[in-house]
Design a protein around this motif. Sequence first.
Motif, PDB file in Angstrom:
ATOM      1  N   PRO A  63     -22.041  17.621 -43.718  1.00 63.59           N
ATOM      2  CA  PRO A  63     -20.665  17.873 -44.167  1.00 63.59           C
ATOM      3  C   PRO A  63     -19.628  17.415 -43.136  1.00 63.59           C
ATOM      4  CG  PRO A  63     -22.043  19.814 -44.494  1.00 63.59           C
ATOM      5  CD  PRO A  63     -22.817  18.870 -43.613  1.00 63.59           C
ATOM      6  N   ILE A  64     -18.433  17.191 -43.639  1.00 68.10           N
ATOM      7  CA  ILE A  64     -17.273  16.885 -42.796  1.00 68.10           C
ATOM      8  C   ILE A  64     -16.373  18.109 -42.839  1.00 68.10           C
ATOM      9  CG2 ILE A  64     -15.275  15.367 -42.506  1.00 68.10           C
ATOM     10  CD1 ILE A  64     -16.852  13.331 -44.343  1.00 68.10           C
ATOM     11  N   ILE A  65     -15.951  18.575 -41.676  1.00 68.31           N
ATOM     12  CA  ILE A  65     -14.991  19.685 -41.639  1.00 68.31           C
ATOM     13  C   ILE A  65     -13.683  19.132 -41.095  1.00 68.31           C
ATOM     14  CG2 ILE A  65     -14.449  21.945 -40.681  1.00 68.31           C
ATOM     15  CD1 ILE A  65     -17.412  22.480 -40.473  1.00 68.31           C
ATOM     16  N   ILE A  66     -12.615  19.336 -41.849  1.00 74.18           N
ATOM     17  CA  ILE A  66     -11.310  18.818 -41.437  1.00 74.18           C
ATOM     18  C   ILE A  66     -10.462  19.999 -40.991  1.00 74.18           C
ATOM     19  CG2 ILE A  66      -9.326  17.431 -42.092  1.00 74.18           C
ATOM     20  CD1 ILE A  66     -11.036  16.176 -44.282  1.00 74.18           C
ATOM     21  N   THR A  67     -10.009  19.935 -39.742  1.00 73.86           N
ATOM     22  CA  THR A  67      -9.302  21.059 -39.154  1.00 73.86           C
ATOM     23  C   THR A  67      -8.130  20.536 -38.322  1.00 73.86           C
ATOM     24  OG1 THR A  67      -9.630  23.112 -37.925  1.00 73.86           O
ATOM     25  CG2 THR A  67     -10.837  21.177 -37.118  1.00 73.86           C
ATOM     26  N   THR A  68      -7.629  21.379 -37.437  1.00 68.47           N
ATOM     27  CA  THR A  68      -6.507  20.963 -36.585  1.00 68.47           C
ATOM     28  C   THR A  68      -6.933  21.018 -35.126  1.00 68.47           C
ATOM     29  OG1 THR A  68      -5.693  23.217 -36.354  1.00 68.47           O
ATOM     30  CG2 THR A  68      -4.841  21.941 -38.213  1.00 68.47           C
TER      31      THR A  68
END
Length: 260
Positions: A143-148
């Motif tokens: 999975p790809i986790i998109i965060t800051t």
Amino acid sequence: MTGAPIERLFPAPGPVLDPSAAGDAQLLEWYSAPAGVDPGTPWVSFNFVASLDGAATVDGRSGGLGNAADQRIFSLLRRHADVVLVGAQTIRAEGYAGELLNAAGQQWRRENGKSAHPAVAVVSGSLDLDPAGEFFTLAPVRPIIITTASAPAARRAALSAVADVVDAGDADLDINAVVAVLAERGLLRIHSEGGPHVLGSFTAAGRVDELCLTLSPALAGAGAGRITAGPAAADLASMELAHVLRSGSMLFLRYLRSKR
Ligand SMILES: NC(=O)c1ccc[n+]([C@@H]2O[C@H](COP(=O)([O-])OP(=O)(O)OC[C@H]3O[C@@H](n4cnc5c(N)ncnc54)[C@H](OP(=O)(O)O)[C@@H]3O)[C@@H](O)[C@H]2O)c1
């Protein structure tokens, strides 16, 4: 296959599609990329189910609003996706463990020049996701986790063992950067299954190209939220009706962003 037939009402009354591979092929064509869309630019679609009185959930989940026909469309829409994008709260509420497509779906993708499984991306500010949970351990693709950039460092380190953790924004998630991060990976057909906060964020950023809305023939009453949540959008985003499908009393509406 099981489930009730689905027929098209608009733009032209179409055939009644029994649950079959041939019926699925017609549905996939009706949900294919709209004419004139540049295949080299990102396209963001959303799929939601709502009750007639606007509820997005029953007892905290969307499943109570759907049926077999809705599940059929929900699954077919994943076939077209380069990436399925989901909010962290939907992962926490609904699980999302294991393969997103059945064997027929995987075979269709291979035959159509795609990887067997779409990528899966999760947006999360808190990174409050369990790296030992089944969403990660059973995932057919990493999975790809998109965060800051300001996400908690310890959680970032733990999740980096089981997922690609990438930033899209410093303190706040930048939705244009989310789309850019996925596009850089060649994931241009971005299909989101929600939840409401993700739709609200993309609406506020003006990045919703398509909304597939299942209208479930039920009144849920007060209490549940709508299919959108979060800060108000500055502008009304007008959408145009692309098609209406029907299965019994359930309607499947496909709306595309009006041309600017
Ligand atoms: N009716 C339907 O079709 C449908 C579809 C999907 C989901 N649902 C239901 O909707 C509920 C979940 O929806 P939800 O709106 O609460 O959650 P959601 O949109 O699935 O996820 C929200 C989470 O995503 C992250 N996120 C989203 N936008 C963000 C932004 N702009 N900046 C930073 N982080 C952002 C945050 O994660 P962190 O909390 O990790 O920071 C936020 O808490 C569940 O009950 C689910 O069953 C219904």
